[in-house]
Design a protein around this motif. Structure first.
Motif, PDB file in Angstrom:
ATOM      1  N   GLY A 178      -4.092   0.975   5.139  1.00 56.39           N
ATOM      2  CA  GLY A 178      -3.531   1.017   3.633  1.00 56.39           C
ATOM      3  C   GLY A 178      -3.449  -0.379   3.171  1.00 56.39           C
ATOM      4  N   GLU A 179      -2.907  -1.316   3.967  1.00 58.22           N
ATOM      5  CA  GLU A 179      -2.564  -2.525   3.722  1.00 58.22           C
ATOM      6  C   GLU A 179      -4.067  -3.366   3.695  1.00 58.22           C
ATOM      7  OE1 GLU A 179       0.810  -2.057   2.838  1.00 58.22           O
ATOM      8  OE2 GLU A 179       0.399  -4.197   3.004  1.00 58.22           O
TER       9      GLU A 179
ATOM     10  N   ALA B 225      -5.508  -2.293   0.503  1.00 56.84           N
ATOM     11  CA  ALA B 225      -4.737  -2.951  -0.626  1.00 56.84           C
ATOM     12  C   ALA B 225      -5.231  -4.344  -0.744  1.00 56.84           C
ATOM     13  CB  ALA B 225      -3.297  -2.877  -0.456  1.00 56.84           C
TER      14      ALA B 225
ATOM     15  N   LYS C 273      -5.007   5.795  -0.315  1.00 56.20           N
ATOM     16  CA  LYS C 273      -4.199   4.394  -0.636  1.00 56.20           C
ATOM     17  C   LYS C 273      -3.209   4.211   0.527  1.00 56.20           C
ATOM     18  CE  LYS C 273      -4.626   3.586  -5.444  1.00 56.20           C
ATOM     19  NZ  LYS C 273      -3.812   3.575  -6.738  1.00 56.20           N
TER      20      LYS C 273
ATOM     21  N   SER D 210       0.838  -1.162   0.096  1.00 52.54           N
ATOM     22  CA  SER D 210      -0.144  -0.028   0.005  1.00 52.54           C
ATOM     23  C   SER D 210       0.788   1.406  -0.090  1.00 52.54           C
ATOM     24  CB  SER D 210      -0.909  -0.015   1.271  1.00 52.54           C
ATOM     25  OG  SER D 210      -0.260   0.072   2.531  1.00 52.54           O
TER      26      SER D 210
END
Ligand code: GAL
Length: 414
Positions: A270-271, A274, A335, A38
């Motif tokens: 973010g991860e 993602a 993101k 991410s």
């Protein structure tokens, strides 16, 4: 301090509407530590915008914040600086400015009115001696608690609202065969968990006063001992493979449901995004258990090495301009898992956790600063991480001993 005092020239340049093809490509080597999926995707949004405006991006990723920061400094001291490098704004960056290692981006900041568009706390931290020495590009919160909803249901528990409640819930998770805490066993991650406990047990005023004064009596107080006792009570709830684990691997444990909770900054979100998970669905977010509402902020920024070449200076100004364009701010932060540094960027397209962060930050009493780099001198930051990690990884150190080592480490470092 190298000065860029070309506001008029810059205004002409930026507003000339010159097409990317006609621009002479400014080359910027960008040194950073954003190597997770991410982080790379988010940085890619800035790179795409920079290149669309005629810039040439040379990517220099170095895994690990401490490694990347050391490399950036060594490159500057060695006379081979990276044009642009990632840092977190705060005292350590000001120490570099004090050594004359940094360029300023006043021309961009004045042209785009950063003084009005950024929160006062960030304006103050991004400046040194009145000059903008960094482009602050987001606000991350460190006192988040991410959790796998199926794991909680499997153990028959609710989202804990206090640390004693968390300990009870963790025991039920263990009985249900779920690792209660997914933790990366690295000092900076152990410190993030500790500071969430400190905030949760001591409260936001205690947190703010302790880290702004580093007062010996507070460090030796009963409240601090309770913090260490609560932190020690969490030790049994991480798995044996924790030492050395990267933060995003711990995030994946929660996404898979192997672990129930991760106490981490919202770069973990973010991860989660993602991985194709909408925050608030199978993986929830809440502030770590606390007696009052607060937000431990860390601000990612890019700084600019002092360089003689006109082309490098032009590339630095272009980069600072691009990073704070509203569209880039939205694309990057969505993101990255953070929220925009700019106050006037609409947040309605962000996820529910980001919306909670934005709503919380409306109340300035919730604003706290990370000890990672933002709020304390770098020597104190290192002393905090090292003494917390020593305590967390010690099999026989009592909470009282941990508290005393913490007090001594800070007293020597400040
Ligand atoms: C922090 C940074 C975050 C994230 C994290 C883990 O210092 O602010 O953006 O990169 O490190 O790498």
């Amino acid at each position: 301090m190298k000065k860029f005092s070309r506001v008029a020239a810059l205004a002409t340049f930026l507003s000339a509407g010159v097409s990317a093809g006609a621009l002479h490509a400014q080359t910027a080597e960008v040194l950073h530590w954003w190597t997770s999926g991410s982080e790379q995707a988010a940085l890619g949004e800035i790179r795409t915008a920079f290149e669309a405006q005629g810039g040439k991006w040379v990517d220099t990723p170095i895994a690990g914040g401490g490694n990347a920061r050391a490399a950036a400094v060594n490159r500057m001291l060695g006379g081979d600086p990276a044009t642009v490098f990632q840092f977190s704004i705060g005292q350590q960056l000001r120490e570099l400015a004090d050594q004359g290692l940094l360029a300023d981006v006043n021309a961009v900041a004045e042209e785009e009115n950063w003084d009005e568009k950024l929160p006062p706390l960030i304006v103050q931290a991004a400046k040194y001696d009145g000059d903008y020495i960094a482009a602050p590009i987001n606000i991350h919160g460190e006192n988040w608690m991410f959790y796998n909803k199926d794991a909680l249901e499997k153990a028959g528990i609710e989202v804990p609202k206090s640390w004693p409640e968390f300990v009870d819930a963790a025991k039920k998770l263990e009985d249900a065969g779920v690792i209660p805490i997914g933790l990366g066993g690295q000092p900076w991650q152990e410190r993030i968990l500790f500071n969430s406990v400190l905030l949760g047990v001591g409260g936001r005023e205690f947190y703010a006063k302790l880290y702004s004064t580093l007062d010996d009596e507070l460090l030796a107080s009963d409240t601090m001992r309770k913090v260490f006792e609560t932190f020690a009570a969490l030790k049994p709830f991480v798995d044996e493979a924790s030492p050395g684990r990267n933060w995003n691997e711990a995030t994946n444990m929660v996404i898979r449901g192997d672990a129930a909770f991760q106490f981490m900054g919202d770069w973990a979100k973010g991860e989660i995004i993602a991985a194709g998970v909408e925050p608030g669905t199978t993986v929830g977010c809440a502030f770590a258990p606390a007696i009052d509402t607060a937000y431990i902020m860390t601000v990612d920024a890019f700084a600019f090495s002092a360089m003689d070449s006109e082309e490098a200076q032009a590339a630095q100004e272009k980069m600072a301009h691009v990073m704070l364009e509203p569209d880039v701010q939205i694309a990057f932060n969505k993101k990255k898992g953070s929220i925009p540094a700019l106050l006037d960027v609409p947040g309605d397209s962000f996820d529910v956790c980001a919306q909670k962060a934005m709503a919380t930050l409306q109340d300035k009493k919730t604003h706290l600063v990370s000890t990672g780099l933002f709020g304390v001198p770098s020597a104190v930051s290192g002393a905090i991480d090292d003494s917390i990690s020593n305590f967390w990884n010690s099999a026989d150190m009592s909470p009282e001993q941990g508290q005393e080592e913490f007090r001594q480490a800070i007293s020597y470092a400040k």
